[in-house]
Design an enzyme around this catalytic site. Structure first.
Site, PDB file in Angstrom:
ATOM      1  CE  LYS A   1     -20.074 -21.490   9.422  1.00  0.00           C
ATOM      2  NZ  LYS A   1     -19.991 -19.920   9.682  1.00  0.00           N
TER       3      LYS A   1
ATOM      4  NE  ARG B   1     -13.788 -22.328  10.874  1.00  0.00           N
ATOM      5  CZ  ARG B   1     -14.805 -22.805  11.858  1.00  0.00           C
ATOM      6  NH1 ARG B   1     -15.529 -23.568  11.615  1.00  0.00           N
ATOM      7  NH2 ARG B   1     -14.758 -21.731  12.771  1.00  0.00           N
TER       8      ARG B   1
ATOM      9  NE  ARG C   1     -22.536 -17.508  18.015  1.00  0.00           N
ATOM     10  CZ  ARG C   1     -21.737 -17.775  16.951  1.00  0.00           C
ATOM     11  NH1 ARG C   1     -22.255 -18.590  15.848  1.00  0.00           N
ATOM     12  NH2 ARG C   1     -20.556 -17.513  16.909  1.00  0.00           N
TER      13      ARG C   1
ATOM     14  NE  ARG D   1     -19.408 -20.059  19.730  1.00  0.00           N
ATOM     15  CZ  ARG D   1     -19.013 -20.119  18.681  1.00  0.00           C
ATOM     16  NH1 ARG D   1     -20.320 -20.552  18.108  1.00  0.00           N
ATOM     17  NH2 ARG D   1     -17.917 -20.324  18.053  1.00  0.00           N
TER      18      ARG D   1
ATOM     19  NE  ARG E   1     -15.032 -17.286  16.294  1.00  0.00           N
ATOM     20  CZ  ARG E   1     -16.370 -17.072  16.686  1.00  0.00           C
ATOM     21  NH1 ARG E   1     -16.509 -16.247  17.618  1.00  0.00           N
ATOM     22  NH2 ARG E   1     -17.364 -17.433  16.053  1.00  0.00           N
TER      23      ARG E   1
HETATM   24  P1  ADP Z   1     -22.490 -19.452  12.550  1.00  0.00           P
HETATM   25  O1  ADP Z   1     -22.741 -21.020  12.649  1.00  0.00           O
HETATM   26  O2  ADP Z   1     -22.274 -19.256  10.921  1.00  0.00           O
HETATM   27  O3  ADP Z   1     -21.438 -19.070  13.303  1.00  0.00           O
HETATM   28  P2  ADP Z   1     -25.104 -18.933  13.742  1.00  0.00           P
HETATM   29  O4  ADP Z   1     -26.054 -20.036  13.235  1.00  0.00           O
HETATM   30  O5  ADP Z   1     -24.771 -19.219  15.314  1.00  0.00           O
HETATM   31  O6  ADP Z   1     -23.903 -18.391  12.821  1.00  0.00           O
HETATM   32  O7  ADP Z   1     -25.883 -17.655  13.916  1.00  0.00           O
HETATM   33  C1  ADP Z   1     -24.985 -16.431  14.688  1.00  0.00           C
HETATM   34  C2  ADP Z   1     -26.133 -15.459  15.273  1.00  0.00           C
HETATM   35  O8  ADP Z   1     -27.114 -14.947  14.281  1.00  0.00           O
HETATM   36  C3  ADP Z   1     -27.215 -16.281  16.027  1.00  0.00           C
HETATM   37  O9  ADP Z   1     -27.373 -15.595  17.292  1.00  0.00           O
HETATM   38  C4  ADP Z   1     -28.405 -16.478  15.098  1.00  0.00           C
HETATM   39  O10 ADP Z   1     -29.474 -16.439  16.219  1.00  0.00           O
HETATM   40  C5  ADP Z   1     -28.448 -15.195  14.230  1.00  0.00           C
HETATM   41  N1  ADP Z   1     -29.026 -15.431  13.121  1.00  0.00           N
HETATM   42  C6  ADP Z   1     -28.633 -16.500  12.298  1.00  0.00           C
HETATM   43  N2  ADP Z   1     -29.217 -16.383  10.900  1.00  0.00           N
HETATM   44  C7  ADP Z   1     -29.992 -15.150  11.132  1.00  0.00           C
HETATM   45  C8  ADP Z   1     -30.894 -14.363  10.283  1.00  0.00           C
HETATM   46  N3  ADP Z   1     -30.909 -15.130   8.940  1.00  0.00           N
HETATM   47  N4  ADP Z   1     -31.234 -13.213  10.493  1.00  0.00           N
HETATM   48  C9  ADP Z   1     -31.054 -12.789  11.764  1.00  0.00           C
HETATM   49  N5  ADP Z   1     -30.211 -13.332  12.625  1.00  0.00           N
HETATM   50  C10 ADP Z   1     -29.808 -14.601  12.351  1.00  0.00           C
HETATM   51  P1  AMP Z   2     -17.377 -22.680  15.077  1.00  0.00           P
HETATM   52  O1  AMP Z   2     -18.351 -23.044  16.398  1.00  0.00           O
HETATM   53  O2  AMP Z   2     -17.627 -23.324  14.114  1.00  0.00           O
HETATM   54  O3  AMP Z   2     -17.649 -21.007  15.154  1.00  0.00           O
HETATM   55  O4  AMP Z   2     -15.943 -22.842  15.539  1.00  0.00           O
HETATM   56  C1  AMP Z   2     -15.484 -22.597  16.807  1.00  0.00           C
HETATM   57  C2  AMP Z   2     -13.900 -22.864  16.955  1.00  0.00           C
HETATM   58  O5  AMP Z   2     -13.674 -24.556  16.922  1.00  0.00           O
HETATM   59  C3  AMP Z   2     -12.982 -22.215  15.606  1.00  0.00           C
HETATM   60  O6  AMP Z   2     -12.638 -20.986  16.177  1.00  0.00           O
HETATM   61  C4  AMP Z   2     -11.705 -23.239  15.785  1.00  0.00           C
HETATM   62  O7  AMP Z   2     -10.832 -22.900  16.821  1.00  0.00           O
HETATM   63  C5  AMP Z   2     -12.429 -24.425  16.014  1.00  0.00           C
HETATM   64  N1  AMP Z   2     -12.818 -25.364  14.854  1.00  0.00           N
HETATM   65  C6  AMP Z   2     -14.238 -25.586  14.489  1.00  0.00           C
HETATM   66  N2  AMP Z   2     -14.269 -26.036  13.334  1.00  0.00           N
HETATM   67  C7  AMP Z   2     -12.902 -26.298  12.829  1.00  0.00           C
HETATM   68  C8  AMP Z   2     -12.296 -26.760  11.550  1.00  0.00           C
HETATM   69  N3  AMP Z   2     -12.959 -27.429  10.927  1.00  0.00           N
HETATM   70  N4  AMP Z   2     -10.862 -26.605  11.883  1.00  0.00           N
HETATM   71  C9  AMP Z   2     -10.158 -26.277  12.783  1.00  0.00           C
HETATM   72  N5  AMP Z   2     -10.706 -25.704  13.716  1.00  0.00           N
HETATM   73  C10 AMP Z   2     -12.000 -25.596  13.933  1.00  0.00           C
END
Ligand code: ADP
Ligand code: AMP
Length: 212
Positions: free
Chosen positions: A13, A88, A127, A160, A171
Site C-alpha cells: 500500500k 482500518r 522491508r 521497523r 497485525r
Molecule cells: P504496506 O504499506 O502495505 O505495509 P509496503 O508498501 O511497505 O507495504 O511494502 C512492503 C514491502 O514489500 C516493502 O519492502 C516494499 O519494498 C515491498 N514491495 C511492495 N510492493 C512490491 C511489489 N509489487 N513487488 C515486490 N516487492 C514489493
Molecule cells: P502501518 O504503517 O499501516 O503498517 O501501521 C503501523 C501501526 O500503526 C499499526 O499496527 C497500528 O498500531 C497503527 N495504525 C496505523 N493506522 C491505523 C489506523 N487507521 N487505526 C488504528 N491504528 C493504526
C-alpha cells in the site's frame, strides 16, 4: 483524486501510495507514518501510540479518526488525497464517509490490493525503511545501498520494530478480524476495485491508474 488503499500489512500500500501521490499530485496520507513520526518526536500522541504500534494492535478510534479529520481538513487535501492504512475497521470507514460528506466531497475508489499470505510475509520480513523520509526498500526486491544510507535523503535505513515475527502475526490477525470487513463495506458502496498485488510494483501502479 480521492482514494483509499486497502490490503493486508506488507502488500504494498505504501509503495503504491507514494507512486499514486506523485502521479495525481495529491498528498499521501499514511496513519502509520503519522504515528511513527509522532513517536520519533516523542510527542504526547506518539507516546500514547507506542504501546499499540509495538504490539500490532490498532490505536483507539477516537485518536485515529481525530488525526485523520485534522489532516483531511488541511487545504493541501482540497484536490484529493491517497489514504494508506486508514480506514482500518468499519467504524473508521463510516467516520470517513461522514467526514467527506461534511466536506462536500466523496471517494473516487477504494483500491483493494491483494496477495497470498506467503508473499505478504516475505515482503514484510524483508522491508527496510528510511527513518528520515519514509522511503521503503526490500532486501531482495529493491535492495538499499550497503552503507545503509537512503539514496533519496541520506537518512538512516532501518527495519521497523513491528516487522518482527510475533508482531506481524498479531497485525495479520487484526487485519483479518477488523480490516477485512472494510472491503465488503466499500463493495456495498459500489466503489471497490481489486488489483493483484503480487505483480511487479510498476505493473500494479499501471493497473490502478487504469481503474480509477
Ligand atoms: P504496506 O504499506 O502495505 O505495509 P509496503 O508498501 O511497505 O507495504 O511494502 C512492503 C514491502 O514489500 C516493502 O519492502 C516494499 O519494498 C515491498 N514491495 C511492495 N510492493 C512490491 C511489489 N509489487 N513487488 C515486490 N516487492 C514489493
Ligand atoms: P502501518 O504503517 O499501516 O503498517 O501501521 C503501523 C501501526 O500503526 C499499526 O499496527 C497500528 O498500531 C497503527 N495504525 C496505523 N493506522 C491505523 C489506523 N487507521 N487505526 C488504528 N491504528 C493504526
Amino acid at each position: 483524486m480521492r482514494l483509499v488503499l486497502l490490503g493486508p500489512p506488507g502488500v504494498g500500500k505504501g509503495t503504491q501510495a507514494v507512486k499514486l501521490s506523485m502521479h495525481f499530485g495529491v498528498p499521501h496520507i499514511s496513519t502509520g507514518d503519522m504515528f511513527r513520526e509522532a513517536l520519533a518526536k516523542k510527542t504526547p500522541l506518539g507516546l500514547l501510540a507506542k504501546e499499540y504500534l509495538d504490539s500490532g494492535k490498532l490505536v483507539p478510534n477516537d485518536i485515529t479518526i481525530g488525526l485523520v479529520r485534522d489532516r483531511l481538513e488541511n487545504p493541501d487535501c482540497a484536490e484529493g488525497f491517497i489514504l494508506d492504512g486508514f480506514p482500518r475497521d468499519v467504524a473508521q470507514a463510516e467516520a470517513l464517509e461522514k467526514l467527506l460528506w461534511s466536506l462536500g466531497v466523496s471517494l473516487d475508489a477504494a483500491i483493494y490490493i491483494c496477495a497470498g499470505s506467503d508473499v505478504v510475509v516475505r515482503r514484510i520480513s524483508g522491508r527496510r525503511v528510511c527513518e528520515a523520509c519514509g522511503a521503503t526498500y526490500h532486501v531482495s526486491f529493491n535492495p538499499p545501498p550497503e552503507d545503509g544510507k537512503c539514496p533519496k535523503c541520506g537518512g538512516r535505513i532501518y527495519q521497523r520494530g513491528d516487522d518482527t515475527e510475533e508482531t506481524v502475526r498479531e497485525r495479520l490477525r487484526v487485519y483479518k478480524d477488523l480490516t477485512e470487513p472494510v472491503v465488503d463495506y466499500y463493495k456495498g458502496l459500489g466503489i471497490l476495485k481489486t488489483v493483484d498485488g503480487e505483480k511487479d510494483a510498476d505493473e500494479v501502479l499501471d493497473i490502478i491508474i487504469s481503474m480509477v
